[in-house]
Design a protein around this motif. Structure first.
Motif, mmCIF file in Angstrom:
data_model
loop_
_atom_site.group_PDB
_atom_site.id
_atom_site.type_symbol
_atom_site.label_atom_id
_atom_site.label_comp_id
_atom_site.label_asym_id
_atom_site.label_seq_id
_atom_site.Cartn_x
_atom_site.Cartn_y
_atom_site.Cartn_z
ATOM 1 N N LYS A 7 -32.673 45.445 -42.941
ATOM 2 C CA LYS A 7 -32.095 44.968 -41.696
ATOM 3 C C LYS A 7 -30.740 45.613 -41.462
ATOM 4 N N ILE A 8 -30.529 46.170 -40.287
ATOM 5 C CA ILE A 8 -29.277 46.832 -39.946
ATOM 6 C C ILE A 8 -28.391 45.874 -39.175
ATOM 7 N N GLU A 9 -27.153 45.745 -39.611
ATOM 8 C CA GLU A 9 -26.226 44.864 -38.920
ATOM 9 C C GLU A 9 -26.016 45.362 -37.490
ATOM 10 N N THR A 10 -25.937 44.438 -36.552
ATOM 11 C CA THR A 10 -25.883 44.811 -35.143
ATOM 12 C C THR A 10 -24.593 45.520 -34.760
ATOM 13 N N ASP A 11 -23.524 45.388 -35.555
ATOM 14 C CA ASP A 11 -22.267 46.015 -35.170
ATOM 15 C C ASP A 11 -22.103 47.406 -35.775
ATOM 16 N N ILE A 12 -23.082 47.874 -36.539
ATOM 17 C CA ILE A 12 -23.003 49.204 -37.118
ATOM 18 C C ILE A 12 -23.475 50.238 -36.101
ATOM 19 N N LEU A 13 -22.655 51.235 -35.889
ATOM 20 C CA LEU A 13 -22.986 52.294 -34.940
ATOM 21 C C LEU A 13 -23.857 53.353 -35.606
ATOM 22 N N LEU A 14 -23.381 53.894 -36.719
ATOM 23 C CA LEU A 14 -24.100 54.917 -37.477
ATOM 24 C C LEU A 14 -23.867 54.698 -38.965
ATOM 25 N N SER A 15 -24.816 55.126 -39.779
ATOM 26 C CA SER A 15 -24.662 55.022 -41.228
ATOM 27 C C SER A 15 -24.978 56.354 -41.889
ATOM 28 N N TYR A 16 -24.243 56.629 -42.968
ATOM 29 C CA TYR A 16 -24.483 57.822 -43.768
ATOM 30 C C TYR A 16 -24.656 57.411 -45.225
ATOM 31 N N SER A 17 -25.390 58.215 -45.961
ATOM 32 C CA SER A 17 -25.424 58.028 -47.410
ATOM 33 C C SER A 17 -24.753 59.229 -48.052
ATOM 34 N N VAL A 18 -23.957 58.967 -49.097
ATOM 35 C CA VAL A 18 -23.242 60.020 -49.804
ATOM 36 C C VAL A 18 -23.778 60.110 -51.223
ATOM 37 N N HIS A 19 -24.218 61.301 -51.603
ATOM 38 C CA HIS A 19 -24.746 61.528 -52.947
ATOM 39 C C HIS A 19 -23.663 62.219 -53.769
ATOM 40 N N ALA A 20 -23.226 61.588 -54.849
ATOM 41 C CA ALA A 20 -22.140 62.136 -55.661
ATOM 42 C C ALA A 20 -22.328 61.754 -57.119
ATOM 43 N N ALA A 21 -23.408 62.227 -57.722
ATOM 44 C CA ALA A 21 -23.764 61.790 -59.068
ATOM 45 C C ALA A 21 -22.864 62.364 -60.152
ATOM 46 N N PHE A 22 -22.189 63.475 -59.896
ATOM 47 C CA PHE A 22 -21.467 64.161 -60.968
ATOM 48 C C PHE A 22 -19.953 64.045 -60.856
ATOM 49 N N LEU A 23 -19.459 63.136 -60.029
ATOM 50 C CA LEU A 23 -18.019 62.964 -59.862
ATOM 51 C C LEU A 23 -17.603 61.566 -60.285
ATOM 52 N N GLY A 24 -16.343 61.433 -60.711
ATOM 53 C CA GLY A 24 -15.798 60.130 -61.031
ATOM 54 C C GLY A 24 -15.635 59.302 -59.769
ATOM 55 N N ILE A 25 -15.671 57.981 -59.937
ATOM 56 C CA ILE A 25 -15.592 57.081 -58.787
ATOM 57 C C ILE A 25 -14.305 57.306 -57.986
ATOM 58 N N SER A 26 -13.177 57.364 -58.690
ATOM 59 C CA SER A 26 -11.901 57.504 -57.998
ATOM 60 C C SER A 26 -11.833 58.814 -57.227
ATOM 61 N N GLU A 27 -12.402 59.881 -57.796
ATOM 62 C CA GLU A 27 -12.388 61.179 -57.121
ATOM 63 C C GLU A 27 -13.270 61.158 -55.881
ATOM 64 N N VAL A 28 -14.445 60.532 -56.003
ATOM 65 C CA VAL A 28 -15.347 60.412 -54.860
ATOM 66 C C VAL A 28 -14.672 59.638 -53.726
ATOM 67 N N LYS A 29 -14.033 58.513 -54.075
ATOM 68 C CA LYS A 29 -13.391 57.689 -53.053
ATOM 69 C C LYS A 29 -12.255 58.441 -52.375
ATOM 70 N N LYS A 30 -11.503 59.209 -53.136
ATOM 71 C CA LYS A 30 -10.404 59.982 -52.559
ATOM 72 C C LYS A 30 -10.934 60.996 -51.545
ATOM 73 N N ILE A 31 -12.015 61.686 -51.916
ATOM 74 C CA ILE A 31 -12.600 62.677 -51.012
ATOM 75 C C ILE A 31 -13.152 62.018 -49.761
ATOM 76 N N ILE A 32 -13.888 60.907 -49.949
ATOM 77 C CA ILE A 32 -14.458 60.203 -48.802
ATOM 78 C C ILE A 32 -13.355 59.695 -47.877
ATOM 79 N N ASP A 33 -12.321 59.078 -48.466
ATOM 80 C CA ASP A 33 -11.226 58.522 -47.662
ATOM 81 C C ASP A 33 -10.499 59.602 -46.875
ATOM 82 N N GLU A 34 -10.069 60.665 -47.575
ATOM 83 C CA GLU A 34 -9.196 61.659 -46.958
ATOM 84 C C GLU A 34 -9.932 62.639 -46.043
ATOM 85 N N ARG A 35 -11.116 63.043 -46.447
ATOM 86 C CA ARG A 35 -11.790 64.111 -45.710
ATOM 87 C C ARG A 35 -12.801 63.629 -44.682
#
Length: 201
Positions: free
Chosen positions: A17-45
């Motif tokens: 079920k998709i929440e009604t207030d969501i416009l678009l969704s993406y999935s990010v695949h990042a199996a080989f990176l540390g959590i903090s590094e992934v979050k930094k890249i997602i946040d900044e870029r």
């Protein structure tokens, strides 16, 4: 030109079920990176650039989890060297240049790792706490992963979801177009494979 070390694609939406207030969704695949590094890249870029679009209210990250610095202090060693947990906490705060005290579970201290923060476990273990004493002599130090409450899998692979929401009372089609244009810009700049699929308007 920088390159993102992971691919971004979309999940196959079936019975979820998709929440009604969501416009678009993406999935990010990042199996080989540390959590903090992934979050930094997602946040900044990605997230910061999308959130700066006039019609976009927010971009929520789900399924990333939390990285914790775990310091298991050996009570017998503390007693032998006449030290307290407060002494160790203070030294760690100075070393990491943070006022975070961490969460205590008996003699174990769990300190959340800030997004993008690089934690050198070996360097922390070499922290001098006395003339002939280092932190690793009285504690076991490691990085632990605490799963998010929401875990998302696509074809068996664990992924992070980005859910983009538009402001209320805006043209959602125009909002989605602006996101697509920004994503295309990121794709061109980063030279990554990025597929876009409209999940909800």
């Amino acid at each position: 030109i920088s390159t993102l070390p992971f691919a971004i694609s979309f999940p196959e939406v079936k019975s979820t079920k998709i929440e009604t207030d969501i416009l678009l969704s993406y999935s990010v695949h990042a199996a080989f990176l540390g959590i903090s590094e992934v979050k930094k890249i997602i946040d900044e870029r990605i997230v910061n650039r999308i959130n700066n679009l006039p019609l976009i209210a927010s971009t929520d990250i789900s399924g990333l989890g939390t990285e914790l610095l775990e310091i298991a202090i050996h009570p017998a060693s503390l007693k032998a060297h006449e030290l307290t947990q407060e002494d160790i906490e203070h030294l760690i705060s100075v070393k990491k240049q943070t006022s975070k005290s961490g969460l205590y579970k008996g003699s174990i201290v769990n300190i959340p790792v800030t997004a993008g923060e690089i934690v050198d476990v070996n360097a922390l273990g070499n922290l001098k706490i006395g003339p002939q004493l280092e932190l690793k002599n009285i504690a076991s130090i490691s990085l632990k992963y605490e799963p998010d409450e929401s875990i998302h899998r696509i074809n068996g692979e664990e992924v992070v979801l980005l859910n983009i929401q538009a402001h209320e009372n805006v043209n959602r089609i125009e909002a989605a177009k602006s996101v697509k244009q920004k994503i295309q810009s990121i794709k061109n700049e980063m030279r990554i494979h990025l597929s876009l699929k409209r999940l909800h308007f």
